[in-house]
Design a protein around this motif. Sequence first.
Motif, PDB file in Angstrom:
ATOM      1  N   GLU A   1       1.620  -3.070   5.778  1.00  0.00           N
ATOM      2  CA  GLU A   1       2.924  -3.471   6.740  1.00  0.00           C
ATOM      3  C   GLU A   1       2.759  -2.350   7.564  1.00  0.00           C
TER       4      GLU A   1
ATOM      5  N   GLN B   1       2.516  -1.820  11.606  1.00  0.00           N
ATOM      6  CA  GLN B   1       3.719  -0.971  12.208  1.00  0.00           C
ATOM      7  C   GLN B   1       3.502   0.137  12.885  1.00  0.00           C
TER       8      GLN B   1
ATOM      9  N   ASN C   1       1.098 -14.165   6.278  1.00  0.00           N
ATOM     10  CA  ASN C   1       2.359 -13.442   5.921  1.00  0.00           C
ATOM     11  C   ASN C   1       2.840 -13.449   4.531  1.00  0.00           C
TER      12      ASN C   1
ATOM     13  N   SER D   1       2.843 -10.550   0.365  1.00  0.00           N
ATOM     14  CA  SER D   1       3.891  -9.813   0.813  1.00  0.00           C
ATOM     15  C   SER D   1       4.343  -8.927  -0.708  1.00  0.00           C
TER      16      SER D   1
ATOM     17  N   ILE E   1      -0.252  -7.711   4.603  1.00  0.00           N
ATOM     18  CA  ILE E   1      -0.510  -8.968   5.378  1.00  0.00           C
ATOM     19  C   ILE E   1      -2.076  -9.303   5.334  1.00  0.00           C
TER      20      ILE E   1
END
Length: 200
Positions: free
Chosen positions: A11, A15, A167, A171, A176
Amino acid sequence: YKLTRIIKVSEELLQDSAFDLENYLVNEFARSITKAEENAFINGDGVNKPTGVFVDAEVGVTAASTTAITADEIIDLYYSLNRAYREKAVWIMNDSTAKAIRKLKDSNGDYLWEKGLGGEPDTLLGKPVYTSEFAPAIATTNKVIAFGDVSYYQIADRKDRVFQRLNELYSASGQIGFRCYERVDGKLTLSEAVKILQMA
């Protein structure tokens, strides 16, 4: 047959990514699937995968040695293919096999292998040579060279490649998943159109 690849990305990387990660993933999927297809189209045994050209083609010549190929055996393989298929014929082999053959000479001392000009492929006895890392290397009983009209190798793509973002699946580990799959098959529809050189 379904060919699937999954890539997991953290993740944080998604980002913080400062470059086009999605485009990079698409290219990596394409590279991975292309390699898997090439391997199947050459070596596939037909069990949950295509049947490879090296599997379906007829053996034209069996080498006398388990570790070497002679110029005479290359010429014999050329003429083992019916002349009806020779016009469009090409050679397929591993780089290591190509290296060994590149050193072979005919009875006049001339190299059998001719260097291609510009964008043209190298040729052997006047026919284009293509190499694949997945073609078997020279070793006992291996089928090491295919020579023939590979237009008789039929490839069936059932659907365009499908990309999915997963997704939830990963998790718990903060990742992902990205999944790519396609349905594909392949088979040499006329086995006599391609001949194989097999080691002793």
